[in-house]
Scaffold this motif. Sequence first.
Motif, PDB file in Angstrom:
ATOM      1  N   LYS A  95      -7.715   0.665  11.302  1.00  0.00           N
ATOM      2  CA  LYS A  95      -7.052  -0.492  11.903  1.00  0.00           C
ATOM      3  C   LYS A  95      -5.736  -0.798  11.207  1.00  0.00           C
ATOM      4  CE  LYS A  95      -9.522  -4.120  12.634  1.00  0.00           C
ATOM      5  NZ  LYS A  95     -10.453  -5.224  12.378  1.00  0.00           N
ATOM      6  N   ALA A  96      -5.751  -0.772   9.871  1.00  0.00           N
ATOM      7  CA  ALA A  96      -4.555  -1.126   9.111  1.00  0.00           C
ATOM      8  C   ALA A  96      -4.652  -0.488   7.744  1.00  0.00           C
ATOM      9  CB  ALA A  96      -4.446  -2.643   8.995  1.00  0.00           C
ATOM     10  N   GLY A  97      -3.492  -0.289   7.109  1.00  0.00           N
ATOM     11  CA  GLY A  97      -3.523   0.302   5.785  1.00  0.00           C
ATOM     12  C   GLY A  97      -2.268  -0.030   4.998  1.00  0.00           C
ATOM     13  N   TRP A  98      -2.407  -0.019   3.673  1.00  0.00           N
ATOM     14  CA  TRP A  98      -1.289  -0.361   2.810  1.00  0.00           C
ATOM     15  C   TRP A  98      -1.307   0.523   1.566  1.00  0.00           C
ATOM     16  CZ3 TRP A  98      -5.111  -3.705   4.411  1.00  0.00           C
ATOM     17  CH2 TRP A  98      -4.768  -4.590   5.447  1.00  0.00           C
ATOM     18  N   ILE A  99      -0.157   0.727   0.980  1.00  0.00           N
ATOM     19  CA  ILE A  99      -0.032   1.401  -0.307  1.00  0.00           C
ATOM     20  C   ILE A  99       0.173   0.328  -1.379  1.00  0.00           C
ATOM     21  CG2 ILE A  99       1.284   3.025  -1.710  1.00  0.00           C
ATOM     22  CD1 ILE A  99      -0.268   4.334   0.558  1.00  0.00           C
ATOM     23  N   VAL A 100      -0.627   0.390  -2.421  1.00  0.00           N
ATOM     24  CA  VAL A 100      -0.556  -0.612  -3.491  1.00  0.00           C
ATOM     25  C   VAL A 100       0.707  -0.396  -4.323  1.00  0.00           C
ATOM     26  CG1 VAL A 100      -1.724  -1.524  -5.546  1.00  0.00           C
ATOM     27  CG2 VAL A 100      -3.073  -0.753  -3.569  1.00  0.00           C
ATOM     28  N   ARG A 101       1.443  -1.486  -4.568  1.00  0.00           N
ATOM     29  CA  ARG A 101       2.704  -1.395  -5.315  1.00  0.00           C
ATOM     30  C   ARG A 101       2.547  -1.796  -6.785  1.00  0.00           C
ATOM     31  NH1 ARG A 101       4.964   2.062  -2.050  1.00  0.00           N
ATOM     32  NH2 ARG A 101       5.191   1.265   0.093  1.00  0.00           N
ATOM     33  N   THR A 151     -15.711   1.032  -0.206  1.00  0.00           N
ATOM     34  CA  THR A 151     -16.194   0.235  -1.318  1.00  0.00           C
ATOM     35  C   THR A 151     -16.523  -1.167  -0.833  1.00  0.00           C
ATOM     36  OG1 THR A 151     -15.700  -0.635  -3.530  1.00  0.00           O
ATOM     37  CG2 THR A 151     -13.860  -0.469  -1.989  1.00  0.00           C
ATOM     38  N   THR A 152     -17.491  -1.805  -1.471  1.00  0.00           N
ATOM     39  CA  THR A 152     -17.844  -3.188  -1.157  1.00  0.00           C
ATOM     40  C   THR A 152     -17.533  -4.108  -2.337  1.00  0.00           C
ATOM     41  OG1 THR A 152     -20.125  -2.862  -1.925  1.00  0.00           O
ATOM     42  CG2 THR A 152     -19.688  -2.478   0.409  1.00  0.00           C
ATOM     43  N   GLN A 153     -16.824  -3.605  -3.339  1.00  0.00           N
ATOM     44  CA  GLN A 153     -16.577  -4.358  -4.565  1.00  0.00           C
ATOM     45  C   GLN A 153     -15.323  -5.212  -4.488  1.00  0.00           C
ATOM     46  OE1 GLN A 153     -19.088  -4.313  -6.781  1.00  0.00           O
ATOM     47  NE2 GLN A 153     -19.874  -3.146  -5.068  1.00  0.00           N
ATOM     48  N   PHE A 154     -15.494  -6.531  -4.483  1.00  0.00           N
ATOM     49  CA  PHE A 154     -14.350  -7.437  -4.355  1.00  0.00           C
ATOM     50  C   PHE A 154     -13.431  -7.369  -5.566  1.00  0.00           C
ATOM     51  CE2 PHE A 154     -17.252 -10.022  -6.803  1.00  0.00           C
ATOM     52  CZ  PHE A 154     -16.426 -10.747  -7.648  1.00  0.00           C
ATOM     53  N   ASN A 155     -13.971  -7.017  -6.732  1.00  0.00           N
ATOM     54  CA  ASN A 155     -13.153  -7.028  -7.949  1.00  0.00           C
ATOM     55  C   ASN A 155     -12.717  -5.631  -8.377  1.00  0.00           C
ATOM     56  OD1 ASN A 155     -15.686  -6.159  -8.667  1.00  0.00           O
ATOM     57  ND2 ASN A 155     -15.817  -7.363 -10.543  1.00  0.00           N
ATOM     58  N   GLU A 156     -12.764  -4.675  -7.473  1.00  0.00           N
ATOM     59  CA  GLU A 156     -12.285  -3.334  -7.815  1.00  0.00           C
ATOM     60  C   GLU A 156     -10.800  -3.399  -8.171  1.00  0.00           C
ATOM     61  OE1 GLU A 156     -11.996   1.185  -5.953  1.00  0.00           O
ATOM     62  OE2 GLU A 156     -13.466  -0.251  -5.221  1.00  0.00           O
ATOM     63  N   THR A 157     -10.434  -2.727  -9.236  1.00  0.00           N
ATOM     64  CA  THR A 157      -9.044  -2.744  -9.702  1.00  0.00           C
ATOM     65  C   THR A 157      -8.215  -1.703  -8.958  1.00  0.00           C
ATOM     66  OG1 THR A 157      -9.719  -3.487 -11.901  1.00  0.00           O
ATOM     67  CG2 THR A 157      -7.528  -2.509 -11.692  1.00  0.00           C
ATOM     68  N   LEU A 158      -7.140  -2.157  -8.364  1.00  0.00           N
ATOM     69  CA  LEU A 158      -6.231  -1.267  -7.644  1.00  0.00           C
ATOM     70  C   LEU A 158      -5.054  -0.900  -8.546  1.00  0.00           C
ATOM     71  CD1 LEU A 158      -6.086  -3.134  -4.217  1.00  0.00           C
ATOM     72  CD2 LEU A 158      -7.582  -1.225  -4.851  1.00  0.00           C
ATOM     73  N   ALA A 159      -4.623   0.353  -8.437  1.00  0.00           N
ATOM     74  CA  ALA A 159      -3.485   0.831  -9.223  1.00  0.00           C
ATOM     75  C   ALA A 159      -2.340   1.192  -8.280  1.00  0.00           C
ATOM     76  CB  ALA A 159      -3.893   2.052 -10.037  1.00  0.00           C
ATOM     77  N   PRO A 160      -1.104   1.152  -8.763  1.00  0.00           N
ATOM     78  CA  PRO A 160       0.031   1.542  -7.923  1.00  0.00           C
ATOM     79  C   PRO A 160      -0.180   2.934  -7.322  1.00  0.00           C
ATOM     80  CG  PRO A 160       0.810   0.511  -9.931  1.00  0.00           C
ATOM     81  CD  PRO A 160      -0.669   0.691 -10.100  1.00  0.00           C
ATOM     82  N   GLY A 161       0.064   3.048  -6.027  1.00  0.00           N
ATOM     83  CA  GLY A 161      -0.126   4.317  -5.340  1.00  0.00           C
ATOM     84  C   GLY A 161      -1.446   4.419  -4.602  1.00  0.00           C
ATOM     85  N   ASP A 162      -2.417   3.548  -4.915  1.00  0.00           N
ATOM     86  CA  ASP A 162      -3.692   3.554  -4.182  1.00  0.00           C
ATOM     87  C   ASP A 162      -3.454   3.203  -2.723  1.00  0.00           C
ATOM     88  OD1 ASP A 162      -5.201   4.253  -6.366  1.00  0.00           O
ATOM     89  OD2 ASP A 162      -5.903   2.218  -6.798  1.00  0.00           O
ATOM     90  N   ARG A 163      -4.249   3.789  -1.856  1.00  0.00           N
ATOM     91  CA  ARG A 163      -4.152   3.534  -0.421  1.00  0.00           C
ATOM     92  C   ARG A 163      -5.369   2.726   0.029  1.00  0.00           C
ATOM     93  NH1 ARG A 163      -4.002   8.225   0.821  1.00  0.00           N
ATOM     94  NH2 ARG A 163      -6.088   8.631   1.637  1.00  0.00           N
ATOM     95  N   VAL A 164      -5.136   1.533   0.579  1.00  0.00           N
ATOM     96  CA  VAL A 164      -6.204   0.651   1.062  1.00  0.00           C
ATOM     97  C   VAL A 164      -6.175   0.635   2.583  1.00  0.00           C
ATOM     98  CG1 VAL A 164      -7.130  -1.693   1.057  1.00  0.00           C
ATOM     99  CG2 VAL A 164      -6.059  -0.769  -1.011  1.00  0.00           C
ATOM    100  N   THR A 165      -7.332   0.864   3.188  1.00  0.00           N
ATOM    101  CA  THR A 165      -7.409   0.950   4.643  1.00  0.00           C
ATOM    102  C   THR A 165      -8.559   0.098   5.157  1.00  0.00           C
ATOM    103  OG1 THR A 165      -6.599   3.231   4.545  1.00  0.00           O
ATOM    104  CG2 THR A 165      -7.663   2.538   6.599  1.00  0.00           C
TER     105      THR A 165
END
Length: 300
Positions: free
Chosen positions: A16-22, A59-73
């Motif tokens: 549906k939607a996706g972003w790259i973590v900055r 993932t179902t983890q609300f507190n998962e740590t995102l790093a620059p370059g990760d792709r969230v969809t």
Amino acid sequence: MEQRKIMMKKKSNEKKAGWIVREPAELLKFLFEMMPAQSRKAVKGMLARGQVTVNDNVTTQFNETLAPGDRVTILSQGANPKVKTKGIGILYEDDDLIVIDKDAGLLTIASDKEKQATAYRQLSDYVKSANRKARIFIVHRLDRDTSGVMLFAKSKQTQQRLQNAWKDSARERTYIALVEGTVKENGTVTSWLTEDKTLTMRSSSRPNKGQKAVTRYKVLKTGRESSLLQVNLETGRKNQIRVHMQDLGHPIIGDKKYGSRKNIIGRLGLHASALQFKHPATGEVLRFESKIPGSFTRKS
């Protein structure tokens, strides 16, 4: 804490939607920022249903740590579309625990009359959909007609660690009670509880006659027929709040077993609104809340 991730195949038209973590961020906060048009509840629901992927891993983890370059969809369907739960929402999940929000009317575990439609059975099916050997274990219970926050463990060891140290682990157990009549001031009820042959809890003012139970309450709102109370447990005995509200002379609305003569909301007026506890593996203090049912505030 090792986070639970479910591997799955995805078709291109599922996204549906996706972003790259900055920049570094926690997943849930990132999602709130990326989806301002969605309510916080809706975003949490997507996460709980397995609709969020990080680098193509669900993932179902609300507190998962995102790093620059990760792709969230965001996916159009959850990770386990065959497992549909009724009457429960998953607030939090990791390799050790599952925290849920239970609706009124749903049993915690099976009874002689109901084997399938229980929180335990649904969660068991849910975890087995990802791992056939997975199991869940009950840490504490809510009565069938009590709604709100509940905690389950994913191993016998975790269950025992929590239960053995429950007094220290459970930092807060807050309930909201809609009771009959006008309660004028805050207070504390202390008594000793025993269970009779009809499985009804009996309260005594005589020290050491049964298990000691201590309940503190605070008046939030009063009306002509009822009062809304915030109730905090110092001990966790069976039916403790229900018995103590009867002792107070203000039984819980809809609680015929413990003296109520009114049922103005069509259910028991008791809701587990908050649970705070120390994680048995990490030592982290976690707190979860469930919104007060609208019928409670409308009738007080």
